[in-house]
Design a protein around this motif. Structure first.
Motif, PDB file in Angstrom:
ATOM      1  N   PHE A 155       0.797  -1.069   0.019  1.00  0.00           N
ATOM      2  CA  PHE A 155       0.345   0.208   0.422  1.00  0.00           C
ATOM      3  C   PHE A 155       1.103   1.774   0.429  1.00  0.00           C
ATOM      4  CE2 PHE A 155      -2.639   3.278   2.933  1.00  0.00           C
ATOM      5  CZ  PHE A 155      -3.682   3.538   1.285  1.00  0.00           C
ATOM      6  N   SER A 156       2.003   1.858   1.130  1.00  0.00           N
ATOM      7  CA  SER A 156       2.517   2.695   0.657  1.00  0.00           C
ATOM      8  C   SER A 156       3.804   3.105  -0.654  1.00  0.00           C
ATOM      9  CB  SER A 156       3.904   2.381   1.896  1.00  0.00           C
ATOM     10  OG  SER A 156       5.194   3.347   2.320  1.00  0.00           O
ATOM     11  N   PRO A 157       3.871   1.800  -1.060  1.00  0.00           N
ATOM     12  CA  PRO A 157       5.324   2.439  -2.538  1.00  0.00           C
ATOM     13  C   PRO A 157       3.997   2.534  -3.747  1.00  0.00           C
ATOM     14  CG  PRO A 157       4.814   0.202  -1.387  1.00  0.00           C
ATOM     15  CD  PRO A 157       4.387   0.909  -0.042  1.00  0.00           C
ATOM     16  N   LEU A 158       2.475   1.959  -3.616  1.00  0.00           N
ATOM     17  CA  LEU A 158       1.873   2.161  -4.130  1.00  0.00           C
ATOM     18  C   LEU A 158       1.155   3.607  -4.001  1.00  0.00           C
ATOM     19  CD1 LEU A 158      -0.560  -1.448  -4.663  1.00  0.00           C
ATOM     20  CD2 LEU A 158       1.215   0.488  -6.527  1.00  0.00           C
ATOM     21  N   SER A 186       3.386   6.246  -2.823  1.00  0.00           N
ATOM     22  CA  SER A 186       3.598   6.884  -3.523  1.00  0.00           C
ATOM     23  C   SER A 186       4.050   7.292  -5.065  1.00  0.00           C
ATOM     24  CB  SER A 186       5.298   6.733  -2.714  1.00  0.00           C
ATOM     25  OG  SER A 186       6.643   7.644  -3.075  1.00  0.00           O
ATOM     26  N   LEU A 187       4.044   6.271  -5.686  1.00  0.00           N
ATOM     27  CA  LEU A 187       3.940   5.418  -7.062  1.00  0.00           C
ATOM     28  C   LEU A 187       2.648   7.060  -7.915  1.00  0.00           C
ATOM     29  CD1 LEU A 187       5.284   2.774  -7.664  1.00  0.00           C
ATOM     30  CD2 LEU A 187       6.555   4.948  -7.630  1.00  0.00           C
ATOM     31  N   ALA A 188       1.818   6.829  -6.703  1.00  0.00           N
ATOM     32  CA  ALA A 188       0.574   7.419  -7.314  1.00  0.00           C
ATOM     33  C   ALA A 188       0.510   8.684  -7.436  1.00  0.00           C
ATOM     34  CB  ALA A 188      -0.858   6.716  -6.689  1.00  0.00           C
ATOM     35  N   VAL A 189       1.120   9.250  -5.864  1.00  0.00           N
ATOM     36  CA  VAL A 189       1.452  10.619  -5.309  1.00  0.00           C
ATOM     37  C   VAL A 189       2.180  11.232  -6.937  1.00  0.00           C
ATOM     38  CG1 VAL A 189       2.284  12.503  -4.104  1.00  0.00           C
ATOM     39  CG2 VAL A 189       0.266  10.436  -3.565  1.00  0.00           C
ATOM     40  N   ALA A 190       3.450  10.441  -7.225  1.00  0.00           N
ATOM     41  CA  ALA A 190       4.002  10.605  -8.888  1.00  0.00           C
ATOM     42  C   ALA A 190       3.637  11.183  -9.296  1.00  0.00           C
ATOM     43  CB  ALA A 190       5.272   9.747  -8.613  1.00  0.00           C
ATOM     44  N   VAL A 191       2.962  10.755 -10.053  1.00  0.00           N
ATOM     45  CA  VAL A 191       1.826  10.874 -10.828  1.00  0.00           C
ATOM     46  C   VAL A 191       1.472  11.942 -10.803  1.00  0.00           C
ATOM     47  CG1 VAL A 191      -0.172   9.800 -13.069  1.00  0.00           C
ATOM     48  CG2 VAL A 191       1.371   8.041 -11.423  1.00  0.00           C
ATOM     49  N   ILE A 192       0.709  12.026  -9.738  1.00  0.00           N
ATOM     50  CA  ILE A 192      -0.164  13.732  -9.755  1.00  0.00           C
ATOM     51  C   ILE A 192       0.836  14.431  -9.897  1.00  0.00           C
ATOM     52  CG2 ILE A 192      -1.591  14.784  -8.543  1.00  0.00           C
ATOM     53  CD1 ILE A 192      -2.764  12.017  -6.873  1.00  0.00           C
ATOM     54  N   VAL A 204      10.976   6.230 -13.344  1.00  0.00           N
ATOM     55  CA  VAL A 204      12.265   7.152 -12.717  1.00  0.00           C
ATOM     56  C   VAL A 204      11.350   6.902 -11.293  1.00  0.00           C
ATOM     57  CG1 VAL A 204      13.238   9.153 -13.025  1.00  0.00           C
ATOM     58  CG2 VAL A 204      12.897   7.878 -14.754  1.00  0.00           C
ATOM     59  N   ALA A 205      10.779   7.320 -10.653  1.00  0.00           N
ATOM     60  CA  ALA A 205       9.830   7.627  -9.100  1.00  0.00           C
ATOM     61  C   ALA A 205      10.003   6.317  -8.451  1.00  0.00           C
ATOM     62  CB  ALA A 205       8.699   8.261  -9.469  1.00  0.00           C
ATOM     63  N   ALA A 206      10.462   5.496  -9.246  1.00  0.00           N
ATOM     64  CA  ALA A 206      10.641   4.462  -8.453  1.00  0.00           C
ATOM     65  C   ALA A 206      11.900   3.498  -7.888  1.00  0.00           C
ATOM     66  CB  ALA A 206       9.479   2.945  -8.499  1.00  0.00           C
ATOM     67  N   PHE A 207      12.142   3.983  -8.725  1.00  0.00           N
ATOM     68  CA  PHE A 207      14.203   4.349  -8.903  1.00  0.00           C
ATOM     69  C   PHE A 207      14.561   5.087  -7.409  1.00  0.00           C
ATOM     70  CE2 PHE A 207      18.119   4.731 -10.378  1.00  0.00           C
ATOM     71  CZ  PHE A 207      18.872   3.567  -9.792  1.00  0.00           C
TER      72      PHE A 207
END
Length: 588
Positions: A59-62, A64-70, A233-236
C-alpha cells in the motif's frame, strides 16, 4: 484475505471513489468534501475496503508512485514564463518561509493540544506543511480567482508537495534513529534527497526526449511511455532516498511543459482522467485506514489545531510572503485563506504513523487521525467558504466571456475589435507570422505557441477561455481542430461551416456548432469584406437591423457572448450589444 474479499474490496473502493466524485459534481461542491467522509465510513463498516488489509505492505509504495503521477501531471501545467516578477517572489517565499513557519508553529501547537511527545509533534508539524495540487486545483477551478492568484497558488501547491514529502521523510528517519536535532545533518540529508530527485528528473526528461525525438512515438504509445517513464524514475529514486521520486516527477513535468525541444505527444484528457481516478482512490483508501476509535480522544484537539492553522498560521505566512509585493489587499487576503491539506499529507501520515507508534514514540498513534481531522476540516472549510471569500475580496475572475478567435484574416481581426469594443476580453491566435503581426498591431492579445498544445497541454496559457471560434480559411483544419478541442476547454467550441461545394477530407463529415449558418462561409465572408463590408457593434436598443446586415453575435449586458449558429439566432433584448456584418457602400 480470500480472493472474493479482494474482489469485493477493489470493486467497492473503485465504485465509492467514482461515485463520490459524481455526487459532488451533481451537488456542485469540491469532490474531496464527499470523498473523505465516505472513505471513513466505508473503512468503519466494511473490512474489505481497508487498504492495509487489502494490499498489505504494497500500500505505502503504491501511494508514493500514485502521488508521483499526480505531481507529474501538475508539472505539465506549470509554465515558467508565467513565474516572474512579484509572482515568483511570492511563490518562493511561500515555499521556504511557509514551510519553516508552519512546521515550527505546527509542532509547538501539536505537543500540548494533542498531548504527544516532542518527536511526534515535530513529525506532525512536518506533515502539515504541505498543501498540494490535488486539493488546491479543484478548489481553484470551483472558485475561479484571477489569473495571478491562480498561478501563485498552483505553483505553491505543486512545489510544496515534493519538498514537504522529503522533509517528512527526513524527520521520520531522525525520529526513528532517536537522534538529537542537528541542523547540519538535516540540511545535508535534505540536499541529498533533492539532489537524487533532481538527477532523476534530468534522467527522466532525457529519456522522454530520446523516446520522442529518436523513436517518434505516436500519441497513444507516447502517452503510455510517459506514464511508464514517470513511474519507473520515481520508483528508482525512492529506492535510493525516500520521497525523492516526488521531486523527479515534478521536474519531468516541468521539462515536458517548458523545454523547446520537448515535442511530446500527450493525451491530456487521459492524464486528467487518470489523475482524477487516482485522487478518488487514494482519498477513499487512506480515509478508510482511520478508525472511529482512533478519533475518540483526538477529534476536538485536532479541530483546535486546524482552527489555529487556518486562522493564525496561514494568514501569518501570507503576510510575510507578500510583504513588499504589488499584490492587492484582496489578493493577499485570499492567499491567506487557501491552504487545504491534501493527499501528500494523508499519504505521509499513513506511511509514518504506524511505524513510529511501533517504535514507542509517545503520541505517534495520534498522527494519522489528527492529520485526517485537519485535512477534513481545511478542505471542508475552504471548499464551502472560498467562493464567498473570493467574491468579498473582489478577486474572482470576471464572469464576462473571453473568446479565443483562431484566424488572422482582416475580417477576423475586425471581428475581434468589434467584440473588444463590446466589452469582452478577446484573445486571438494565427499560424502565419504576418497575421500575428497584424493582430498585435491591432492591439488584441495574441496567444503564443502552438495552438493545440497551448489549449490541451499548457492550460495556464489559455485559462479563462469561455469559447473558441475557428475562423480560418482551411475548412478541414477548422472542423478537425474543433473536434479535438471539444471537451478539452472550459467553454464551447464553434467553427465556420464548409461551403456546399467543399471537397475537404473531414469538414463535410464532422458535425458541431457551425457559426453564422450555412450561407456565411469563409469565402463568402472574405468576398463581402473585400467589397467593403465591415464588422461592427451597435446597441440592440437602436431598433431593427439595417438592410443587408447579418447578425453574428449578441453580447449580453453581463458580458455573456451568444453566437448565431446553424441551430438558430439568439434573441436580442434591451441592453444587449449586436455584432454585425454590415454591407459596404457598393452593395447597399
Amino acid at each position: 484475505m480470500t480472493t472474493n474479499q479482494v474482489l469485493v474490496g477493489v470493486g467497492l473502493t473503485l465504485v465509492l471513489a467514482v461515485g463520490s466524485q459524481v455526487l459532488a459534481s451533481r451537488l456542485r461542491i469540491p469532490a474531496l468534501i464527499v470523498l473523505l467522509p465516505v472513505g471513513f465510513a466505508a473503512g468503519a463498516l466494511i473490512d474489505e475496503v481497508n487498504p492495509e488489509r487489502l494490499l498489505g505492505s504494497a500500500f505505502s509504495p503504491l501511494v508514493s508512485l500514485a502521488v508521483a503521477v499526480i505531481l507529474y501531471h501538475a508539472g505539465l501545467g506549470l509554465n515558467l514564463a508565467r513565474l516572474k516578477g512579484h509572482t515568483r517572489r511570492v511563490v518562493v517565499r511561500l515555499i521556504w518561509m511557509g514551510i519553516l513557519i508552519t512546521w515550527l508553529l505546527g509542532a509547538l501547537l501539536a505537543a500540548p493540544l494533542l498531548d504527544m511527545s516532542r518527536s511526534a509533534a515535530v513529525m506532525i508539524g512536518a506533515i502539515l506543511v504541505v498543501s498540494g495540487p490535488t486539493v488546491v486545483g479543484p478548489l481553484l477551478s470551483f472558485v475561479r480567482p484571477n489569473d495571478r492568484l491562480q498561478h501563485i497558488l498552483v505553483w505553491e501547491g505543486s512545489l510544496i508537495d515534493p519538498i514537504g514529502g522529503i522533509l517528512g521523510a527526513l524527520v521520520f528517519h531522525q525520529v526513528v534513529a532517536n537522534a538529537k536535532h542537528h541542523v547540519g545533518s538535516g540540511t545535508l540529508g535534505f540536499l541529498a534527497s533533492v539532489g537524487i530527485g533532481a538527477a532523476g528528473g534530468v534522467v527522466g526528461a532525457a529519456l522522454l526526449w530520446g523516446l520522442f525525438r529518436v523513436l517518434r512515438l505516436g500519441e497513444v504509445l507516447g502517452t503510455t511511455a510517459q506514464l511508464a517513464a514517470v513511474i519507473g524514475v520515481a520508483a528508482f529514486c525512492d529506492v535510493l532516498r525516500d520521497d525523492a521520486g516526488l521531486i523527479a516527477a515534478v521536474l519531468m513535468g516541468l521539462a515536458v511543459a517548458n523545454l523547446p525541444g520537448m515535442d511530446v505527444p500527450v493525451r491530456r484528457p487521459f492524464f486528467e482522467t487518470l489523475v482524477s481516478l487516482i485522487i478518488g482512490l487514494l482519498f477513499i483508501s487512506i480515509s478508510a485506514t482511520v478508525t472511529p476509535q482512533s478519533l475518540r480522544h483526538v477529534g476536538l484537539p485536532a479541530l483546535a489545531l486546524a482552527a489555529i492553522l487556518v486562522l493564525a498560521v496561514r494568514p501569518l505566512v501570507a503576510a510575510v510572503s507578500t510583504l513588499g509585493t504589488d499584490l492587492t489587499r484582496g489578493e493577499r487576503g485570499f492567499v491567506g485563506w487557501m491552504a487545504p491539506r491534501g493527499i501528500v499529507a494523508a499519504a505521509t501520515a499513513s506511511t509514518f504513523s504506524a511505524t513510529l507508534a511501533a517504535k514507542g514514540i509517545g503520541g505517534a498513534s495520534k498522527i494519522l487521525p489528527a492529520t485526517f481531522v485537519v485535512i477534513v476540516t481545511t478542505v471542508t472549510l475552504y471548499g464551502l467558504t472560498a467562493s464567498v471569500v473570493a467574491r468579498r475580496l473582489d478577486v474572482v475572475r470576471p464572469s464576462r466571456s473571453r473568446p479565443l478567435l483562431v484566424g488572422g484574416d482582416p475580417w477576423v481581426i475586425d471581428l475581434g475589435l468589434a467584440l473588444k469594443s463590446a466589452g469582452l476580453e478577446v484573445l486571438m491566435w494565427a499560424g502565419h507570422e504576418q497575421q500575428r503581426e497584424r493582430i498585435e498591431q491591432a492591439g488584441i492579445e495574441l496567444a503564443s505557441g502552438e495552438l493545440l498544445a497551448a489549449v490541451t497541454g499548457e492550460r495556464a496559457e489559455l485559462e479563462g477561455i469561455t469559447t473558441v471560434l475557428f475562423l480560418t480559411s482551411e475548412d478541414d483544419f477548422n472542423a478537425l481542430a474543433a473536434a479535438i478541442l471539444r471537451g478539452s476547454v472550459e467553454g464551447t467550441v464553434h467553427q465556420l461551416g464548409a461551403p456546399p461545394e467543399s471537397h475537404g477530407v473531414v469538414a463535410p463529415f464532422i458535425g458541431g456548432e457551425v457559426l453564422f449558418g450555412a450561407h456565411l462561409t469563409w469565402p463568402v465572408l472574405a468576398r463581402r469584406y473585400e467589397e467593403g463590408a465591415a464588422v461592427l457593434s451597435r446597441p440592440a436598443d437602436e431598433g431593427a437591423l439595417p438592410p443587408g446586415c447579418d447578425l453574428l453575435f449578441v453580447v449580453r449586458p453581463d458580458g455573456r457572448l451568444d453566437p448565431v449558429t446553424e441551430a438558430g439566432t439568439p434573441p436580442a433584448g434591451p441592453g444587449d450589444t449586436l455584432v454585425l456584418l454590415a454591407p459596404g457602400p457598393s452593395t447597399q
